[in-house]
Design a protein around this motif. Structure first.
Motif, mmCIF file in Angstrom:
data_model
loop_
_atom_site.group_PDB
_atom_site.id
_atom_site.type_symbol
_atom_site.label_atom_id
_atom_site.label_comp_id
_atom_site.label_asym_id
_atom_site.label_seq_id
_atom_site.Cartn_x
_atom_site.Cartn_y
_atom_site.Cartn_z
ATOM 1 N N LYS A 128 -3.666 -8.397 2.600
ATOM 2 C CA LYS A 128 -2.237 -8.723 2.694
ATOM 3 C C LYS A 128 -1.550 -7.788 3.691
ATOM 4 C CE LYS A 128 1.940 -9.016 -0.104
ATOM 5 N NZ LYS A 128 2.544 -8.744 -1.407
ATOM 6 N N ASP A 129 -1.888 -6.496 3.641
ATOM 7 C CA ASP A 129 -1.306 -5.537 4.580
ATOM 8 C C ASP A 129 -1.744 -5.827 6.014
ATOM 9 O OD1 ASP A 129 0.107 -4.298 2.580
ATOM 10 O OD2 ASP A 129 -1.213 -2.548 2.442
ATOM 11 N N CYS A 130 -2.974 -6.303 6.189
ATOM 12 C CA CYS A 130 -3.444 -6.690 7.530
ATOM 13 C C CYS A 130 -2.666 -7.904 8.025
ATOM 14 C CB CYS A 130 -4.935 -6.998 7.513
ATOM 15 S SG CYS A 130 -5.995 -5.552 7.271
ATOM 16 N N ARG A 131 -2.501 -8.898 7.164
ATOM 17 C CA ARG A 131 -1.768 -10.115 7.552
ATOM 18 C C ARG A 131 -0.324 -9.810 7.941
ATOM 19 N NH1 ARG A 131 -3.946 -11.991 2.494
ATOM 20 N NH2 ARG A 131 -5.996 -12.856 2.905
ATOM 21 N N SER A 132 0.294 -8.838 7.271
ATOM 22 C CA SER A 132 1.696 -8.507 7.539
ATOM 23 C C SER A 132 1.853 -7.546 8.716
ATOM 24 C CB SER A 132 2.346 -7.917 6.289
ATOM 25 O OG SER A 132 1.790 -6.645 6.010
ATOM 26 N N GLY A 133 0.734 -7.071 9.270
ATOM 27 C CA GLY A 133 0.801 -6.172 10.415
ATOM 28 C C GLY A 133 0.926 -4.705 10.055
ATOM 29 N N ASN A 134 0.884 -4.380 8.761
ATOM 30 C CA ASN A 134 0.976 -2.982 8.344
ATOM 31 C C ASN A 134 -0.303 -2.209 8.606
ATOM 32 O OD1 ASN A 134 3.611 -3.318 7.452
ATOM 33 N ND2 ASN A 134 2.962 -3.906 5.403
ATOM 34 N N VAL A 135 -1.444 -2.897 8.641
ATOM 35 C CA VAL A 135 -2.746 -2.278 8.906
ATOM 36 C C VAL A 135 -3.410 -3.077 10.023
ATOM 37 C CG1 VAL A 135 -5.063 -1.857 7.972
ATOM 38 C CG2 VAL A 135 -3.067 -1.387 6.565
ATOM 39 N N ASP A 136 -3.921 -2.381 11.033
ATOM 40 C CA ASP A 136 -4.647 -3.084 12.097
ATOM 41 C C ASP A 136 -6.075 -2.586 12.269
ATOM 42 O OD1 ASP A 136 -4.355 -0.712 13.612
ATOM 43 O OD2 ASP A 136 -2.572 -1.480 14.584
ATOM 44 N N THR A 137 -6.468 -1.562 11.515
ATOM 45 C CA THR A 137 -7.830 -1.046 11.552
ATOM 46 C C THR A 137 -8.274 -0.727 10.132
ATOM 47 O OG1 THR A 137 -7.456 -0.063 13.729
ATOM 48 C CG2 THR A 137 -9.317 0.778 12.479
ATOM 49 N N ILE A 138 -9.479 -1.164 9.781
ATOM 50 C CA ILE A 138 -10.036 -0.869 8.458
ATOM 51 C C ILE A 138 -11.212 0.073 8.642
ATOM 52 C CG2 ILE A 138 -11.195 -1.793 6.415
ATOM 53 C CD1 ILE A 138 -9.733 -4.460 7.008
ATOM 54 N N LEU A 139 -11.203 1.149 7.859
ATOM 55 C CA LEU A 139 -12.302 2.107 7.886
ATOM 56 C C LEU A 139 -12.958 2.097 6.510
ATOM 57 C CD1 LEU A 139 -13.535 4.184 9.834
ATOM 58 C CD2 LEU A 139 -12.051 5.896 8.809
ATOM 59 N N THR A 140 -14.269 1.895 6.484
ATOM 60 C CA THR A 140 -15.012 1.876 5.230
ATOM 61 C C THR A 140 -16.349 2.571 5.444
ATOM 62 O OG1 THR A 140 -15.757 0.448 3.411
ATOM 63 C CG2 THR A 140 -16.078 -0.391 5.641
ATOM 64 N N LYS A 141 -16.964 2.999 4.346
ATOM 65 C CA LYS A 141 -18.229 3.741 4.428
ATOM 66 C C LYS A 141 -19.310 2.922 5.108
ATOM 67 C CE LYS A 141 -21.926 5.465 1.552
ATOM 68 N NZ LYS A 141 -22.627 5.067 0.363
ATOM 69 N N SER A 142 -19.415 1.660 4.749
ATOM 70 C CA SER A 142 -20.440 0.798 5.315
ATOM 71 C C SER A 142 -20.039 -0.653 5.111
ATOM 72 C CB SER A 142 -21.806 1.062 4.662
ATOM 73 O OG SER A 142 -21.772 0.683 3.307
ATOM 74 N N VAL A 143 -20.697 -1.522 5.828
ATOM 75 C CA VAL A 143 -20.425 -2.949 5.687
ATOM 76 C C VAL A 143 -20.700 -3.400 4.257
ATOM 77 C CG1 VAL A 143 -21.138 -5.247 6.463
ATOM 78 C CG2 VAL A 143 -20.855 -3.414 8.117
ATOM 79 N N SER A 144 -21.705 -2.820 3.618
ATOM 80 C CA SER A 144 -22.036 -3.222 2.250
ATOM 81 C C SER A 144 -20.931 -2.859 1.259
ATOM 82 C CB SER A 144 -23.362 -2.595 1.804
ATOM 83 O OG SER A 144 -23.232 -1.190 1.688
ATOM 84 N N ARG A 145 -20.094 -1.891 1.580
ATOM 85 C CA ARG A 145 -18.961 -1.537 0.720
ATOM 86 C C ARG A 145 -17.800 -2.502 0.938
ATOM 87 N NH1 ARG A 145 -20.193 0.230 -3.481
ATOM 88 N NH2 ARG A 145 -21.948 -0.970 -2.799
ATOM 89 N N PHE A 146 -17.747 -3.119 2.113
ATOM 90 C CA PHE A 146 -16.662 -4.031 2.435
ATOM 91 C C PHE A 146 -16.901 -5.402 1.835
ATOM 92 C CE2 PHE A 146 -14.453 -6.857 5.539
ATOM 93 C CZ PHE A 146 -13.169 -6.457 5.241
#
Length: 115
Positions: A80-98
């Motif tokens: 939701k935050d990405c859709r609203s423009g509040n977040v433009d980059t996601i950082l996660t430990k690994s793809v398997s966590r996402f």
């Protein structure tokens, strides 16, 4: 006395664009080992953002107990935050966590790319 021609050059005060980062962490259970993993993920990724020039930490999203029937409320909030423009980059430990599996991960990446 000699007259001088002086040309004033305007100074541009443009700030560099900051990347708005959301940190996403996920564990599968509330067992103590998993809770330590969650803490380590959040701590490491937060430090990474804070020490990266051009990044600003918007929020940390933590999901626990993510069985197949769970809609992962923090992932939904992140999207939701990405859709609203509040977040433009996601950082996660690994793809398997996402994503929990390849199909879900591809679906999420396609959705984010479309934003």
């Amino acid at each position: 006395m000699e007259e001088r021609n002086i040309t004033k050059i305007p100074v541009r005060h443009e700030l560099p664009r900051l990347s708005k980062v959301g940190v996403y962490c996920r564990v599968s259970t509330n067992q103590s080992e998993q809770l330590r993993s969650m803490s380590a993920q959040a701590s490491h990724l937060t430090r990474t953002v804070l020490h990266s020039r051009g990044w600003i930490l918007i929020d940390i999203y933590l999901d626990f107990h993510t069985g197949l029937n769970d809609n992962r409320p923090e992932l939904q909030r992140l999207l939701k935050d990405c859709r609203s423009g509040n977040v433009d980059t996601i950082l996660t430990k690994s793809v398997s966590r996402f994503g929990r599996n390849t199909a879900e991960t591809i679906r999420l990446i396609r959705e984010l790319n479309a934003i």
